[in-house]
Design an enzyme around this catalytic site. Structure first.
Site, PDB file in Angstrom:
ATOM      1  N   LYS A 103      25.504  26.011  41.752  1.00 32.35           N
ATOM      2  CA  LYS A 103      24.409  25.858  42.715  1.00 32.35           C
ATOM      3  C   LYS A 103      24.285  27.077  43.634  1.00 32.35           C
ATOM      4  CE  LYS A 103      23.858  20.925  42.429  1.00 32.35           C
ATOM      5  NZ  LYS A 103      24.915  20.608  41.421  1.00 32.35           N
TER       6      LYS A 103
HETATM    7  C1  LIG Z   1      24.743  19.873  40.234  1.00 30.21           C
HETATM    8  C2  LIG Z   1      25.782  20.032  39.188  1.00 30.21           C
HETATM    9  C3  LIG Z   1      25.531  19.724  37.824  1.00 30.21           C
HETATM   10  C4  LIG Z   1      24.201  19.167  37.363  1.00 30.21           C
HETATM   11  O1  LIG Z   1      23.159  20.114  37.402  1.00 30.21           O
HETATM   12  P1  LIG Z   1      21.626  19.654  37.345  1.00 30.21           P
HETATM   13  O2  LIG Z   1      20.831  20.867  37.571  1.00 30.21           O
HETATM   14  O3  LIG Z   1      21.478  18.632  38.438  1.00 30.21           O
HETATM   15  O4  LIG Z   1      21.410  19.051  35.981  1.00 30.21           O
HETATM   16  C5  LIG Z   1      26.545  19.939  36.911  1.00 30.21           C
HETATM   17  N1  LIG Z   1      27.769  20.401  37.298  1.00 30.21           N
HETATM   18  C6  LIG Z   1      28.046  20.695  38.584  1.00 30.21           C
HETATM   19  C7  LIG Z   1      29.396  21.169  38.939  1.00 30.21           C
HETATM   20  C8  LIG Z   1      27.064  20.533  39.577  1.00 30.21           C
HETATM   21  O5  LIG Z   1      27.361  20.814  40.868  1.00 30.21           O
END
Ligand SMILES: *Cc1c(COP(=O)(O)O)cnc(C)c1O
Length: 462
Positions: free
Chosen positions: A112
């Site tokens: 993120k």
């Molecule tokens: C948010 C997240 C996901 C999922 O990603 P999306 O874009 O919501 O599908 C997967 N793994 C981790 C570690 C995350 O923080």
């Protein structure tokens, strides 16, 4: 470049306004009116470039004239300067033609950071130019909150308030939210669960006096700027492995569908992607839907890959919009049906979805077993989310097409599950090894709208 809503009833916006708005006023999500194309020569020319220059070339057509080239280059440079790896998103080989794309070298150790660090700088530049400021409020079950606080801390035109459920996030996640010392970021430990936190944030957005008074803004995963920032690493990884001359596939641990939807955009832009594989944990609404069983809500089962524990996958609306041939009326109707539990996907749209996406699910036992077996096979210690991806990737990969599995978090972010599976306690990277010694700053607060709004009003910079 204009942005349109998936439900067709909201005004068309520029990139900057779509980013600052987040959710469209008709309840839909913004998408680019036309997806820009990159020629084979333009893609080939990305070979050997820095991550930052790749980001500039891939994202430039989406920005329109909201930022000058010079401004946009400087924004990208600031966004990725704090990453702990020169490649930003390095590839590691796991097996013949199977690669791991490490997306956890940012400040909070999860993918993120790629989008959040960039939109922090984009917000600041846009607000500074407009002489404006905003208050960002968000609820988090762990990863998003810390990524937002790291991205916006110290920026003069933004205050950030993150609500998390008191006592229900991991110690690493809590410390990542409570240790930033900058005066404009605020961690709020709410006496309630994650659903309470989310409901109170929603209440704030529905309280128009408050919303307008503090200029409330959101940065959750439906923000189109976040999705577009994630398109970049699909290009950088594919080009490293021989694209555009050679096709590649991706497997993506998926929750809200933001990350894998960025892969869809990369493919529409011209990147030769063979398979785009959605990997879910036991919360498998997406796998069931992509297997032709319709999109029907179940109960969320807490798992060891908590960032993928979802009930409704918010960005899936964007995938449906394209699968239904950009028929905004059809999407508005499906989303109405979702309020009462779910919907079935039309035959034509199902055909379009299955041409684009494959899928698989992973049980808790399989996730633990994959962490263990991958450590033995390649020496890589996976986080539980990455392990979900590797397990599903192994079911889909072909001998002659490189498969790239996205490692969305660092194993040290989920130490209990990793130790349970492997017997190894994953250490934090050296640049944050003092996390447990840093002092914490947090306000414990009741699960009460008035108390939260008062706290925010009192603590924003005017
Ligand atoms: C948010 C997240 C996901 C999922 O990603 P999306 O874009 O919501 O599908 C997967 N793994 C981790 C570690 C995350 O923080």
């Amino acid at each position: 470049m204009k942005y349109i809503s998936t439900r067709g009833q909201a005004p068309e916006l520029t990139f900057e306004d779509a980013m600052l708005t987040g959710l469209a006023r008709d309840g839909g999500l913004y998408v680019p009116a036309e997806i820009p194309q990159m020629s084979q020569d333009e893609i080939a020319a990305l070979a050997g470039l820095s991550y930052e220059e790749t980001a500039f070339r891939v994202m430039r057509p989406f920005i329109g004239d909201c930022f000058t080239d010079e401004e946009f280059r400087a924004i990208i440079a600031r966004a990725y300067a704090g990453f702990g790896h020169a490649a930003r998103a390095p590839l590691k080989q796991l097996a013949p033609n199977h690669f791991l794309l490490e997306l956890f070298h940012g400040p909070t150790l999860a993918f993120k950071d790629f989008a959040m660090q960039l939109i922090g700088q984009l917000f600041q530049s846009a607000l500074e130019r407009r002489g404006d400021r905003v208050t960002i409020a968000g609820a988090t079950s762990g990863d998003t909150g810390s990524a937002a606080m790291e991205a916006f801390r110290g920026l003069s035109n933004v205050d950030v308030f993150i609500l998390y459920p008191h006592g229900r996030v991991s110690e690493v996640q809590r410390r990542q939210m409570t240790t930033p010392q900058d005066a404009n970021v605020h961690a709020l430990a709410v006496d309630g669960d994650f659903d309470d936190c989310q409901a109170r944030v929603k209440d704030m957005f529905n309280d128009f006096d408050f919303r307008d008074g503090v200029k409330l803004a959101g940065v959750n995963s439906i923000n189109i700027a976040r999705v577009l920032a994630q398109v970049v690493y699909y290009f950088s990884a594919a080009v490293s492995l021989g694209a555009p001359q050679r096709k590649v596939s991706f497997t993506v641990p998926t929750g809200n569908f933001g990350d894998i939807f960025a892969g869809f955009i990369a493919k529409q832009m011209g990147l030769p992607i063979d398979q785009l594989v959605v990997a879910t944990n036991q919360n498998d609404i997406l796998h069931r839907c992509l297997s032709g069983q319709g999109y029907h809500k179940g109960d969320t089962q807490p798992s060891i890959s908590p960032s993928m524990d979802i009930q409704v996958s918010s960005n899936f609306e964007r995938a449906l919009f394209y699968a239904y041939g950009k028929d905004a009326k059809a999407i508005a109707q499906l989303m109405d049906e979702l309020k009462t539990g779910g919907f079935d996907v039309s035959q034509g749209a199902m055909q379009a979805l299955s041409e684009t996406y494959a899928s698989g699910r992973t049980s808790e036992e399989e996730t633990l077993a994959t962490i263990k077996s991958e450590l033995a096979a390649s020496g890589e210690l996976l986080c539980p989310h990455g392990a979900v991806g590797v397990k599903v990737a192994n079911e889909h990969r072909k001998a002659d097409v490189p498969m790239i599995t996205l490692a969305t978090a660092h194993p040290a972010k989920f130490p209990a599950a990793v130790e349970d599976a492997s017997g190894i306690h994953p250490p934090l990277p050296p640049r944050m090894s003092d996390l447990y010694e840093r002092s914490e700053r947090v306000t414990r607060i009741a699960n009460d709208l008035a108390a939260l709004e008062n706290h925010i009003r009192k603590n924003i910079a005017h």
